[in-house]
Design a protein around this motif. Structure first.
Motif, short mmCIF file in Angstrom:
data_model
loop_
_atom_site.label_atom_id
_atom_site.label_comp_id
_atom_site.label_asym_id
_atom_site.label_seq_id
_atom_site.Cartn_x
_atom_site.Cartn_y
_atom_site.Cartn_z
N TYR A 113 44.02 47.00 45.32
CA TYR A 113 45.28 47.60 45.06
C TYR A 113 46.27 46.31 44.64
O TYR A 113 46.10 45.39 44.91
N ASP A 114 47.38 46.96 44.17
CA ASP A 114 48.54 46.09 43.85
C ASP A 114 49.85 46.85 43.99
O ASP A 114 50.44 46.77 45.10
N CYS A 115 49.98 47.61 43.12
CA CYS A 115 51.47 48.26 43.06
C CYS A 115 51.58 49.36 43.91
O CYS A 115 52.64 49.49 44.46
N ARG A 116 50.63 50.15 44.36
CA ARG A 116 50.70 51.26 45.09
C ARG A 116 51.64 52.16 44.57
O ARG A 116 52.36 53.18 45.41
N CYS A 123 46.18 55.47 45.03
CA CYS A 123 47.06 54.99 45.76
C CYS A 123 48.41 55.99 45.99
O CYS A 123 49.38 55.76 46.84
N ILE A 144 46.26 52.53 32.36
CA ILE A 144 46.47 51.60 33.10
C ILE A 144 45.19 50.64 33.53
O ILE A 144 45.27 49.89 34.24
N ALA A 170 46.75 58.59 40.94
CA ALA A 170 46.07 57.64 41.46
C ALA A 170 45.78 57.52 42.72
O ALA A 170 46.73 58.12 43.49
N GLY A 217 50.90 53.77 41.27
CA GLY A 217 50.29 54.47 40.18
C GLY A 217 50.63 53.75 38.79
O GLY A 217 50.34 54.56 37.77
N ILE A 218 50.87 52.49 38.82
CA ILE A 218 51.10 52.00 37.56
C ILE A 218 50.34 50.68 37.07
O ILE A 218 50.25 50.25 35.90
N CYS A 219 49.77 50.24 38.07
CA CYS A 219 48.86 49.00 37.73
C CYS A 219 47.43 49.10 37.40
O CYS A 219 46.91 48.45 36.63
N GLY A 220 46.95 49.89 38.16
CA GLY A 220 45.55 50.39 37.94
C GLY A 220 44.67 49.76 38.50
O GLY A 220 43.51 49.60 38.20
N SER A 221 45.08 48.97 39.68
CA SER A 221 44.21 48.35 40.65
C SER A 221 43.13 49.14 41.36
O SER A 221 42.11 48.75 41.53
N CYS A 222 43.65 50.26 42.05
CA CYS A 222 43.14 51.31 42.81
C CYS A 222 42.10 51.88 41.91
O CYS A 222 42.58 52.37 40.79
S1 FES Z 1 47.75 50.22 43.18
FE1 FES Z 1 48.37 50.22 41.40
S2 FES Z 1 47.94 52.05 40.40
FE2 FES Z 1 47.00 52.13 42.26
#
Ligand code: FES
Ligand code: HEM
Lengths: 252, 232
Positions: free
Chosen positions: A60-63, A88, A164, A86, A65-70
């Motif tokens: 995860y990163d942004c939590r 998160c 993302i 997303a 819905g914009i970074c695409g990590s989760c």
């Molecule tokens: S943690 Fe960044 S989009 Fe879900």
């Protein structure tokens, strides 16, 4: 008053790319309905650590819905049950007391597991490196309105640019195809005059790279569109196919 | 630019060719059904029709070779796409379910490989039965020709053959219900209103076409080959 629920979790544990993975189960007794899915996993990890056990790794990163990590596959659906959300941004109020939730990493040969629910998505970066860029003259920034772009083209390009890169499309595709991601990344540049110069090489190079990475073919299941947290349509794949045909037909 | 071979082997090229061969085969099926219906109505129309085809000589071989090529290319691509999915996802999900909405994951799309392989096996038996089956002859307007009508009626009065055909043809509805939409998507059709209409059209097309084919063995079986639609 917020509701507290008991949630039975079953999640994937795997020590490394070549280690054998397995499922572990754990029951959380007081999950607050306002928690996000990832906060629920934070609580799980806290309990695991307090009990002297190893936490579950997840990305995860942004939590927001914009970074695409989760990129969790929740009960068999990438990012869980809600459309255009997303993982998160998924909230526990979508679940009820006593629910069983299975959490798996995206499963694809091109996305090897690093640990538990964390996978290596560098294959996506290599697809971008193959052609997902525009070459511009360096120097001072050009005037923003120097190149007129039709509203419709600007809008479609923007829609595709909202990708993302989370990889839910690959996770949900029965073939583990990366066509939606690749299509979106090609289309958002090919729709714009700035992308025109490299458009033919771009589509060919990126399509080749996606095969090189070991993703599957696209069978037009359109499951990718259903799970995409930003709602990118498989029209992106149509654009990619059209551009590819044009590039091949035009010869040079 | 890539060589043609490389382009055809790309993941885009493979789908475009699956689509083109699929559309080619669907067009063939329309022609095939139209021809088959000459078994109803005027006596000897069916034998005259098959005789005309056979007297095309080299042209017929050319058409047959083209058809065989389309079939094989289509089947090889289909099987290859299916094998690639195992390579692309060696470890499957414990739990997997579709999210619905715009998804086209249906019984039809999920069973393409199975319905396809059944069609392939059926095809071998079909050609063996009719093309290389017993060669009865008959005289029509002073010309000796193969009496395929007799063979067709003989075969379809056998319940095993008749219901075998009906079963396979029913499964083919599934193949075409997804296929007739998917082929256009492979050729660049976008997702939108048109696509929805094409999907609806594909269901209708698949059902109407296959019911057309099914009607022949069903009618012949039910009437014992002596129905009034078949003139003698
Ligand atoms: S943690 Fe960044 S989009 Fe879900
Ligand atoms: C009369 C015969 C046939 C017709 C009319 C037909 C038609 C079609 C069409 C229109 C499609 C969609 C193409 C696309 O997605 O672009 C398709 C897909 C497919 N066909 Fe056939 N087909 C026939 C025979 C076969 C045979 C013999 C096989 C053997 C394996 C087969 C296997 C497949 C598979 C696996 C797909 C899906 C491809 C994918 O997943 O992308 N078909 N078919």
């Amino acid at each position: 008053m917020s509701k507290e629920m008991t949630i039975h979790l079953k999640y994937w544990k795997q020590n490394g790319p070549n280690a054998k993975g397995y499922f572990e189960e754990y029951t959380l007794d007081s999950v607050n309905e306002h928690m996000s899915f990832l906060e629920m996993l934070d609580v799980l990890n806290e309990e695991l650590m307090l009990a002297g056990k190893e936490p579950v790794e997840f990305d995860y990163d942004c939590r927001e819905g914009i970074c695409g990590s989760c990129n969790l596959v929740i009960n068999g659906q990438a990012h869980g049950p809600k459309e255009r959300v997303a993982a998160c941004q998924l909230h526990m109020r979508n679940y009820s007391d006593g629910d069983h939730i299975t959490i798996e990493p995206p499963r694809a040969a091109a996305f090897p597991v690093i640990k538990d629910l964390v996978v290596d998505r560098n294959a996506f970066d290599r697809i971008i490196e193959a052609g997902g860029y525009v070459s511009v003259k360096t120097g001072s920034a050009p005037e923003a309105n120097a190149i007129p772009i039709e509203k419709e083209d600007a809008d479609t390009a923007f829609d595709y640019a909202t990708c993302i890169g989370c990889g839910a499309c690959v996770a949900a595709c029965p073939n583990a195809s990366a066509s939606l991601f690749t299509g979106a990344k090609i289309a958002h540049l090919n729709k714009l005059p700035q992308g025109e110069v490299e458009r033919k090489n771009r589509v060919v190079a990126m399509v080749d790279q996606m095969k090189e990475e070991g993703f599957g073919d696209c069978s037009n299941y359109a499951e990718c569109e259903a799970v995409c947290p930003v709602g990118i349509s498989i029209s992106a794949i149509a654009e990619m196919r059209r551009d590819y045909m044009k590039a091949v037909m035009s010869g040079d | 630019m890539p060589s043609l071979i490389k382009a055809l082997n790309s993941q885009v090229g493979r789908k475009i060719m699956t689509g083109i061969t699929g559309i080619g085969l669907m067009l063939f099926l329309i022609g095939h059904l139209a021809g088959n219906f000459s078994i109803f109505g005027e006596a000897e129309a069916f034998n005259k029709y098959t005789h005309t085809l056979e007297s095309l000589g080299p042209l017929l071989y050319l058409i047959e070779a083209g058809l065989a090529f389309f079939f094989l290319y289509h089947a090889i691509l289909g099987i290859s796409i299916w094998r690639q999915r195992k390579k692309a996802r060696p470890e499957g999900y414990d739990t997997y379910r579709t999210k619905g909405g715009p998804s086209h994951q249906t019984l039809a799309s999920k069973s393409m490989i199975y319905t396809g392989i059944i069609i392939l096996v059926f095809l071998v038996l079909h050609i063996w039965h009719f093309k290389f089956g017993p060669s009865y002859t008959t005289m029509v307007d002073g010309t000796e020709m193969r009496d395929l009508r007799r063979l067709v009626i003989e075969e379809f009065t056998n319940p095993l053959v008749a219901f075998g055909y009906i079963g396979v043809l029913a499964l083919a509805i599934l193949h075409l219900a997804h296929g007739a939409w998917s082929a256009f998507t492979s050729l660049g059709m976008k997702h939108g209103e048109t696509s929805k209409k094409v999907q609806f059209g594909a269901y209708i097309f698949a059902i109407v076409l296959m019911l057309g084919f099914i009607f022949i063995p069903l009618y012949i079986f039910l009437t014992g080959g002596e129905g009034s639609l078949i003139a003698y």
